[in-house]
Motif scaffolding. Sequence first.
Motif, PDB file in Angstrom:
ATOM      1  N   THR A  76       0.859  -0.901  -0.112  1.00  0.00           N
ATOM      2  CA  THR A  76      -0.159   0.011  -0.096  1.00  0.00           C
ATOM      3  C   THR A  76       0.889   1.563  -0.137  1.00  0.00           C
ATOM      4  N   LYS A 129       1.014   3.979  -2.962  1.00  0.00           N
ATOM      5  CA  LYS A 129      -0.155   5.579  -2.860  1.00  0.00           C
ATOM      6  C   LYS A 129       1.362   6.245  -2.998  1.00  0.00           C
ATOM      7  N   LYS A 163       0.600   9.051  -6.236  1.00  0.00           N
ATOM      8  CA  LYS A 163       1.082  10.773  -5.372  1.00  0.00           C
ATOM      9  C   LYS A 163       1.626  11.154  -6.460  1.00  0.00           C
ATOM     10  N   ALA A 168      -0.320   7.682   4.570  1.00  0.00           N
ATOM     11  CA  ALA A 168      -2.103   6.945   4.224  1.00  0.00           C
ATOM     12  C   ALA A 168      -2.699   5.432   4.512  1.00  0.00           C
TER      13      ALA A 168
END
Lengths: 142, 142, 142, 142
Positions: A11, A15, A19, A135
Motif C-alpha cells: 500500500t 500510494k 502521488k 495513507a
Amino acid sequence: MAAISLRRARTIIRKTLEKGQEMGLKPLSVIVLDEGGHVIAFERSDGASPGRFAIAQGKAYGAVMLGMAGTAQMQRAEAQAYFIAAAGAALGGQMVPVPGGILVRDAKGRVLGAVGVTGDTSDNDAAAGRAGIEALGLVAEV
Amino acid sequence: MAAISLRRARTIIRKTLEKGQEMGLKPLSVIVLDEGGHVIAFERSDGASPGRFAIAQGKAYGAVMLGMAGTAQMQRAEAQAYFIAAAGAALGGQMVPVPGGILVRDAKGRVLGAVGVTGDTSDNDAAAGRAGIEALGLVAEV
Amino acid sequence: MAAISLRRARTIIRKTLEKGQEMGLKPLSVIVLDEGGHVIAFERSDGASPGRFAIAQGKAYGAVMLGMAGTAQMQRAEAQAYFIAAAGAALGGQMVPVPGGILVRDAKGRVLGAVGVTGDTSDNDAAAGRAGIEALGLVAEV
Amino acid sequence: MAAISLRRARTIIRKTLEKGQEMGLKPLSVIVLDEGGHVIAFERSDGASPGRFAIAQGKAYGAVMLGMAGTAQMQRAEAQAYFIAAAGAALGGQMVPVPGGILVRDAKGRVLGAVGVTGDTSDNDAAAGRAGIEALGLVAEV
C-alpha cells in the motif's frame, strides 16, 4: 502487531507512486525496509534508470540504521560533511543523506521501518513518500 | 598486566551508560576495543537505533588504529578533509572522526585500547565515555 | 514486548560464560543479535584470541538472516557445500555454518534473534549457548 | 516492447506467491530483475527470514549475468566447484547456484530478465517461480 506487513508495504508503494503521478513527477522507485533495515518490498517504475534500487535502499537504510531521516542527515552533512561520509562508510556505503529517506513511526513514536523514494527532486521524492505512509495512518518523518 | 580485561571493559560500559542516564542523554551504545582494535565488549541500550554498533566501532577503531582520539581526528578533518577520507578508506571504512572515539591510556601514557560511544551529540558521547574510563583510574583522551 | 532487551542479552551472555566455566571449556566469546541481525551485546573472555568477534557474529548472523541454526547450516554445507558458500558470500561473508549459531525463539516459535558462541568445539559452544538462552525461559534452536 | 514492465513483474510475483500458497510452501520471497540484472520489483512474504532479499537476488543475478539458470549452475558446481566459486566472487558474491534462479525468455528465446525465488526447497522455489512466469505466457528456464 506493530511491524510493517507485506500488505502494508504494498500500500505504501502504490500510494507513493500514485502521488508521484498526481504531482507530475518523473518515474519513481520506492523501497520499504523493516525496523532492521531489511527489504520487504521494492518497485521501480517503467522509465526509471537501472540504478534506482541502490539509491532508494541507501536513503532508507541510513535512516533506519541511524534513526535519522533524510532531511536531518542532509543538515548534518552540510554542517559536518566528513561525519556523514564516515558514517556512510561504516554502514558499508548504504547511506544517501538527502530527503526521500523517511522514517516510518507508529502513533506512539516507535520506528517500524523506513521508506526510500528516488526519481525526482529530493523534496518531491519525500512528499510522495510521505503521502504513501500517511495513507496507512502512520507517521512519516522525512 | 596492562591490558583491558573483560571485567574492566564491563565496568567502563556500565559507568558510561550510568553517566549517560545521569546526564539525561539519549540511549547510548558503547564499545571497548583492545590495543589491536579488536572488540572486547559492546552494549546497545534499549531504544537505540540498530546501526549503532558500526558507529561505535568506527569511532573507537579509528582512534586506536591511528593513535588519535576523536577530537583530534575532527580537527584534522576540518583542516584536511581528504586525509581523513583517505585514512578511513584505508581502514576499510571503520573510522568515524568525531568526539566519542576515546583513547584509553594508563598512568604512563601507554595506549591500552579505545572506547567508542554513540547516541547523543558527539560531545555528550565523549563526556559519558570519559566518566566510564576515569571510573577505573585510567586516562581518557577524548 | 517480545524483543531481546539489553538486560536479557546480558543474562544470556553471563549464563553462557558460566556454563562454559562449569564445563571446563576454553575462554568463550558470546554475541547476542536482534531479529534483524544487529548487535545488542558482545563479550570476549580474557584469553580468547582477538578475532572471536567476527566468528561469533558470523555464526549468529547467518542463523538469523536465513532462519536456519548452525547445525542445519552444517548439514546443508555437508550435502551441498557450494550453496552455503554462495549464501555466505551473498550475506557479505558474515556466515559461519557450524553449531554455535543459535536461533532464539519465544514460546510461540517466533524468532527473537540469535546467539553466537565461539571458543571451544562447535558442539560445546552450542551447549553453553543453549544453557544461556534457556536460563531466560526462551527456546534455543542450535 | 520486449522488456519486463513493472506491471508484468508484479504479476510474476503475485502468481509465484499464489502458487507457493497453493503448494503449501513456506513463506516465499520473489525478485524480478531486468536484462541487465537490475531490480525491477521484490516482495518478501510475512514470516520469511530477514536475509531473503540477498538470496533471491543472488539466484536471479547469477542466472541473468551468466545466461545460465539455477539448475545448470548447480550441475556445473557439482562438476567443477571452483569455477562456480570463482564466478561468484567475480560477480561480487551475488550468485547462489541452485534452482530458484530462473531465466525469463520470450517466445523467440531472448532473455528478458530473471526471477529469483527463495524460502522452501530449491526445487519447490523453482516450481513456484515457473508458474509465475508462465502465467504471463513467457518461457521459464529453471
